[in-house]
Design a protein around this motif. Structure first.
Motif, PDB file in Angstrom:
ATOM      1  N   UNK A 103       0.798  -1.238   0.000  1.00 37.67           N
ATOM      2  CA  UNK A 103       0.000   0.000   0.000  1.00 37.67           C
ATOM      3  C   UNK A 103       0.829   1.285   0.000  1.00 37.67           C
ATOM      4  N   UNK A 104       2.162   1.158   0.067  1.00 38.84           N
ATOM      5  CA  UNK A 104       3.003   2.349   0.114  1.00 38.84           C
ATOM      6  C   UNK A 104       4.216   2.205  -0.801  1.00 38.84           C
ATOM      7  N   UNK A 105       4.376   3.140  -1.734  1.00 36.34           N
ATOM      8  CA  UNK A 105       5.579   3.241  -2.552  1.00 36.34           C
ATOM      9  C   UNK A 105       6.423   4.363  -1.958  1.00 36.34           C
ATOM     10  N   UNK A 106       7.327   4.013  -1.086  1.00 33.20           N
ATOM     11  CA  UNK A 106       8.044   4.945  -0.205  1.00 33.20           C
ATOM     12  C   UNK A 106       6.984   5.726   0.583  1.00 33.20           C
ATOM     13  N   UNK A 107       6.729   6.981   0.258  1.00 34.23           N
ATOM     14  CA  UNK A 107       5.748   7.765   1.010  1.00 34.23           C
ATOM     15  C   UNK A 107       4.452   8.004   0.250  1.00 34.23           C
ATOM     16  N   UNK A 108       4.270   7.325  -0.878  1.00 35.25           N
ATOM     17  CA  UNK A 108       3.100   7.540  -1.736  1.00 35.25           C
ATOM     18  C   UNK A 108       2.099   6.404  -1.553  1.00 35.25           C
ATOM     19  N   UNK A 109       0.887   6.731  -1.119  1.00 33.02           N
ATOM     20  CA  UNK A 109      -0.154   5.732  -0.913  1.00 33.02           C
ATOM     21  C   UNK A 109      -0.787   5.284  -2.214  1.00 33.02           C
ATOM     22  N   UNK A 110      -1.582   4.217  -2.137  1.00 33.71           N
ATOM     23  CA  UNK A 110      -2.123   3.619  -3.358  1.00 33.71           C
ATOM     24  C   UNK A 110      -3.077   4.536  -4.105  1.00 33.71           C
TER      25      UNK A 110
END
Length: 329
Positions: free
Chosen positions: A182-189
């Motif tokens: 659900x998290x790409x570093x600090x970016x949510x889905x």
């Protein structure tokens, strides 16, 4: 949660799987400790994904299949055949590190002995390499199956589309896995993709995709076993979206409390897949608390010994820095 007996695995196999999950968690904790006391420089954690990763590996035949992991797959690589010492050697950057002989970042797992192909730092490029391995298996009429993993943020890279398209056209024996935390570093889905599920993307290329609960060992294992059996039988690729947690910050250089709420982080702790799997093993009678205590002690001794041995092994020789960079006649 599905009953463990539904997997068809023996008691010994389930205990073996649980031990890999526990080993992965305890080793991951040690690697974090080493960064915090300044003995190593970097770590990317897989805490929260261990159960799904081990269930995935149990569906393959590592002696002949190929694994192209991504940087959170330490527990999967342990289950595939690498050792605790292998992982710590990589973290220390030692010459004996099987992944790169200390020449690559930590968490870039590889082992020629175990058919584990190390990835490069540009994310998802390993999926293209996986298609090459799968195509070779097709041309050689081998029944080996290749599995390639990545995260849901990386799954938006263009290489993913190229790999999945080619694999579908040639009906290659590949299982693509997106570990969705659900998290790409600090970016949510909500800022990563507009489709409902990552698994939906498989249909666009002409093969099946499925989303599974990475907290549920039995559900994961049965899904992977079906897809692996289909691929081995010549029916082409599959896509598994493995829903997991990311219980730590993105890496040892990140602080997730800046972008994730205290409430979310506290709730996540109550849904630890290791705790859930351990409770299931106890409730269904595969282990006793005494068994688990003994396992914890054994793993503590294993990891302590691996740490001590790895730390005192030789560093790479700077004179060999250009070795294997290009072919030599």
């Amino acid at each position: 949660m599905r009953q463990l007996k539904e997997t068809g695995l023996t008691k010994e196999e389930l205990i073996h799987a649980f031990k890999h999950v526990l080993r992965g968690r305890r080793l991951d904790e040690r690697l974090w400790q080493l960064t915090r006391i300044g003995k190593t420089s970097f770590n990317i954690s897989g805490q929260g994904a261990e159960v799904g990763q081990v269930a995935m590996v149990m569906a393959f035949q590592p002696e002949k299949d190929y694994f192209l992991p991504y940087y959170r797959d330490m527990t999967a690589c342990l289950a595939w055949g690498m050792s605790s010492k292998d992982m710590i050697l990589g973290s220390f950057g030692k010459e004996a590190d099987p992944s790169s002989h200390g020449r690559q970042m930590p968490n870039h797992y590889g082992s020629k002995e175990h058919n584990i192909i190390s990835h490069s730092s540009p994310v998802s490029t390993q999926l293209n390499v996986a298609t090459g391995i799968g195509y070779a298996a097709l041309l050689e009429e081998s029944d080996s199956v290749t599995v390639a993993t990545t995260g849901e943020g990386s799954f938006n890279q263009g290489e993913v589309a190229e790999a999945m398209n080619f694999a579908a056209i040639k009906k290659l024996p590949i299982i693509f896995v997106v570990e969705n935390n659900l998290w790409a570093i600090s970016v949510g889905i909500e800022e990563q993709y507009a489709n409902k599920e990552m698994a939906d993307r498989a249909a666009a290329y002409g093969f099946e995709g499925i989303r599974v609960d990475g907290m549920d060992f039995a559900e994961c294992y049965l899904a992977f076993k079906r897809f692996v059996d289909e691929a081995r039988a010549g029916n082409g690729p599959g896509l598994v979206e493995l829903m997991v947690s990311r219980m730590t910050s993105h890496s040892s250089d990140d602080d997730q409390t800046v972008y994730r709420s205290k409430e979310e982080l506290e709730e996540m702790k109550t849904k630890d897949p290791l705790a859930a799997f351990q409770k299931q093993m106890l409730d269904e009678g595969y282990l006793t608390q005494q068994d688990i205590d003994a396992m914890e002690l054994e793993l503590k001794e294993e990891i302590n010994q691996a740490t001590d041995e790895a730390e005192h092994m030789p560093d790479p020789d700077a004179a060999d820095i250009l070795a294997h960079v290009w072919a030599e006649k």
